[in-house]
Design a protein around this motif. Structure first.
Motif, PDB file in Angstrom:
ATOM      1  N   ILE A   5       0.850  -1.200   0.000  1.00  0.00           N
ATOM      2  CA  ILE A   5       0.000   0.000   0.000  1.00  0.00           C
ATOM      3  C   ILE A   5       0.879   1.240   0.000  1.00  0.00           C
ATOM      4  CG2 ILE A   5      -1.742   1.309   1.274  1.00  0.00           C
ATOM      5  CD1 ILE A   5      -2.611  -1.385   2.532  1.00  0.00           C
ATOM      6  N   ILE A   6       0.545   2.179  -0.863  1.00  0.00           N
ATOM      7  CA  ILE A   6       1.184   3.496  -0.884  1.00  0.00           C
ATOM      8  C   ILE A   6       0.118   4.519  -0.525  1.00  0.00           C
ATOM      9  CG2 ILE A   6       2.243   5.255  -2.358  1.00  0.00           C
ATOM     10  CD1 ILE A   6       3.561   2.945  -3.909  1.00  0.00           C
ATOM     11  N   ALA A   7       0.408   5.376   0.454  1.00  0.00           N
ATOM     12  CA  ALA A   7      -0.570   6.349   0.941  1.00  0.00           C
ATOM     13  C   ALA A   7      -0.169   7.767   0.569  1.00  0.00           C
ATOM     14  CB  ALA A   7      -0.715   6.227   2.454  1.00  0.00           C
ATOM     15  N   LEU A   8      -1.098   8.481  -0.037  1.00  0.00           N
ATOM     16  CA  LEU A   8      -0.934   9.916  -0.259  1.00  0.00           C
ATOM     17  C   LEU A   8      -1.756  10.643   0.786  1.00  0.00           C
ATOM     18  CD1 LEU A   8      -0.592   8.762  -3.440  1.00  0.00           C
ATOM     19  CD2 LEU A   8      -0.358  11.215  -3.769  1.00  0.00           C
ATOM     20  N   LEU A   9      -1.092  11.538   1.537  1.00  0.00           N
ATOM     21  CA  LEU A   9      -1.715  12.298   2.612  1.00  0.00           C
ATOM     22  C   LEU A   9      -1.781  13.759   2.183  1.00  0.00           C
ATOM     23  CD1 LEU A   9      -0.546   9.650   3.855  1.00  0.00           C
ATOM     24  CD2 LEU A   9       0.070  10.977   5.863  1.00  0.00           C
ATOM     25  N   TYR A  10      -2.949  14.369   2.292  1.00  0.00           N
ATOM     26  CA  TYR A  10      -3.126  15.739   1.817  1.00  0.00           C
ATOM     27  C   TYR A  10      -3.636  16.658   2.919  1.00  0.00           C
ATOM     28  CZ  TYR A  10      -3.724  13.074  -2.583  1.00  0.00           C
ATOM     29  OH  TYR A  10      -3.595  12.190  -3.635  1.00  0.00           O
ATOM     30  N   ASP A  11      -3.064  17.840   3.001  1.00  0.00           N
ATOM     31  CA  ASP A  11      -3.757  18.963   3.603  1.00  0.00           C
ATOM     32  C   ASP A  11      -4.905  19.279   2.630  1.00  0.00           C
ATOM     33  OD1 ASP A  11      -4.321  21.176   5.224  1.00  0.00           O
ATOM     34  OD2 ASP A  11      -3.008  22.478   4.062  1.00  0.00           O
ATOM     35  N   PHE A  12      -5.807  20.174   2.979  1.00  0.00           N
ATOM     36  CA  PHE A  12      -6.917  20.458   2.049  1.00  0.00           C
ATOM     37  C   PHE A  12      -6.936  21.926   1.618  1.00  0.00           C
ATOM     38  CE2 PHE A  12     -10.986  20.374   0.078  1.00  0.00           C
ATOM     39  CZ  PHE A  12     -11.230  19.044  -0.229  1.00  0.00           C
ATOM     40  N   ASP A  13      -7.092  22.841   2.585  1.00  0.00           N
ATOM     41  CA  ASP A  13      -7.142  24.262   2.232  1.00  0.00           C
ATOM     42  C   ASP A  13      -5.846  24.694   1.552  1.00  0.00           C
ATOM     43  OD1 ASP A  13      -9.594  24.342   3.463  1.00  0.00           O
ATOM     44  OD2 ASP A  13      -8.885  25.296   5.293  1.00  0.00           O
ATOM     45  N   LYS A  14      -5.957  25.272   0.368  1.00  0.00           N
ATOM     46  CA  LYS A  14      -4.839  25.777  -0.418  1.00  0.00           C
ATOM     47  C   LYS A  14      -3.903  24.668  -0.897  1.00  0.00           C
ATOM     48  CE  LYS A  14      -5.148  30.083   2.186  1.00  0.00           C
ATOM     49  NZ  LYS A  14      -4.512  30.967   3.162  1.00  0.00           N
ATOM     50  N   THR A  15      -4.329  23.429  -0.709  1.00  0.00           N
ATOM     51  CA  THR A  15      -3.608  22.276  -1.249  1.00  0.00           C
ATOM     52  C   THR A  15      -4.443  21.595  -2.314  1.00  0.00           C
ATOM     53  OG1 THR A  15      -2.352  21.887   0.787  1.00  0.00           O
ATOM     54  CG2 THR A  15      -2.610  20.010  -0.701  1.00  0.00           C
ATOM     55  N   LEU A  16      -5.708  21.324  -1.998  1.00  0.00           N
ATOM     56  CA  LEU A  16      -6.646  20.778  -2.984  1.00  0.00           C
ATOM     57  C   LEU A  16      -7.667  21.813  -3.429  1.00  0.00           C
ATOM     58  CD1 LEU A  16      -7.260  17.256  -1.388  1.00  0.00           C
ATOM     59  CD2 LEU A  16      -5.780  17.811  -3.323  1.00  0.00           C
ATOM     60  N   CYS A  17      -7.996  22.774  -2.555  1.00  0.00           N
ATOM     61  CA  CYS A  17      -8.884  23.874  -2.934  1.00  0.00           C
ATOM     62  C   CYS A  17      -8.136  25.197  -2.783  1.00  0.00           C
ATOM     63  CB  CYS A  17     -10.175  23.860  -2.114  1.00  0.00           C
ATOM     64  SG  CYS A  17      -9.962  24.196  -0.340  1.00  0.00           S
ATOM     65  N   THR A  18      -8.682  26.266  -3.367  1.00  0.00           N
ATOM     66  CA  THR A  18      -7.904  27.479  -3.589  1.00  0.00           C
ATOM     67  C   THR A  18      -7.745  28.388  -2.377  1.00  0.00           C
ATOM     68  OG1 THR A  18      -9.884  28.630  -4.381  1.00  0.00           O
ATOM     69  CG2 THR A  18      -8.537  27.502  -6.035  1.00  0.00           C
ATOM     70  N   THR A  19      -8.597  28.223  -1.339  1.00  0.00           N
ATOM     71  CA  THR A  19      -8.482  29.075  -0.160  1.00  0.00           C
ATOM     72  C   THR A  19      -9.084  28.345   1.026  1.00  0.00           C
ATOM     73  OG1 THR A  19      -8.846  31.332   0.691  1.00  0.00           O
ATOM     74  CG2 THR A  19     -10.679  30.305  -0.512  1.00  0.00           C
TER      75      THR A  19
END
Length: 292
Positions: A5-19
């Protein structure tokens, strides 16, 4: 045989959405500009020596109450529908999953965000994540938000990295999380993790990635490029790219290369184990080859 398994971990604000996700619909619904609301929340937090995220969650409830509104889950989920995602985000997950599948690995996606889980649920991409760790309200019998259920601040984000590492995803299960576990039995090794964020609030998780063999990527818009360049110059991230998730971009190509590298490493480790087991059974190790 279970796939690595390879896991991608994301912040959300300003990482996947613009603000900040509250800026799109929730704050305007109260009649504030984002600057006015965040000034109010931050001032309240400072004056009361309060965790900044608990302060903004309290301010959300207090402002709704002052305006005769009931802060309910459905309203917050609806606010998520106004979210503006970066180019290519909606198509990103399926494409990356398919690429991992072609290499014999399973790719999973997780959110570690100081934004609101309820708003993320309305974004249209919540189903892409195995788990969403974000701030969340507890709702009373009438359905009104009445207490912070979860607070995901900048430093406690790291506990969720450990949860993903061990496969202990239930936030109420602290005992199993703290139990000793051999490295080779952990569900997602740190070396199979990629963290994607946008700034200083992500540094604790990015530092974990670099310390334990994972990868850290910073994405930017024009307004925060200088800050991200500073993260790269100081060795806090491995790579930086514009927040463009479309096929063929620098971010897309590099993430696929990282996944390829991780898949090869996993295949080599599996072949080494197979040969050692063969020797242990008095057999002559053969040639399995990568990705067979």
């Amino acid at each position: 045989m279970t796939k690595p398994i390879i896991a991608l971990l994301y912040d959300f604000d300003k990482t996947l959405c613009t603000t900040d996700m509250e800026d799109y619909a929730f704050i305007p619904a109260l009649g504030y500009t984002p600057a006015q609301f965040w000034s109010k929340a931050n001032t309240f937090g400072r004056e009361n020596r309060m965790d900044g995220l608990l302060a903004y969650m309290y301010t959300m409830m207090a402002e709704c109450r002052a305006q005769g509104r009931v802060l309910k889950r459905d309203f917050l989920v609806q606010c998520g529908r106004s979210m503006e995602l970066f180019p290519g985000v909606r198509e990103w997950f399926g494409r990356i999953n398919a690429f991992g599948e072609s290499l014999g690995v399973e790719v999973e996606h997780y959110v570690l965000s100081s934004g609101l889980k309820e708003i993320i649920e309305g974004s249209g991409i919540a189903h892409e994540f195995k788990q969403i760790y974000a701030c969340e309200f507890y709702y009373d019998e009438s359905g009104a938000a009445c207490w912070p259920k979860l607070d995901v601040n900048f430093t406690n984000k790291t506990q969720f990295v450990y949860r993903i590492n061990k496969g202990v995803l239930d936030v109420a299960d602290d005992k199993t999380l703290n139990d000793s576990m051999p490295d080779d039995s952990k569900r997602v090794p740190f070396t199979n993790m990629i963290y994607v964020g946008d700034g200083l609030s992500d540094v604790p998780c990015m530092k974990m990635m670099r310390a334990y063999g994972g990868q850290a990527i910073a994405v930017y818009q024009s307004g925060n490029r200088a800050g991200v360049e500073d993260l790269l110059a100081k060795g806090r991230v491995d790579f930086m790219f514009p927040a463009d998730y479309r096929e063929g971009t620098g971010l897309d190509v590099t993430v696929r290369n990282i996944i390829r590298k991780m898949a090869i490493s996993d295949a080599l480790t599996a072949e080494n184990v197979r040969q050692l087991q063969a020797i242990g059974h008095g057999e002559v190790p053969g040639q399995a080859g990568l990705f067979e």
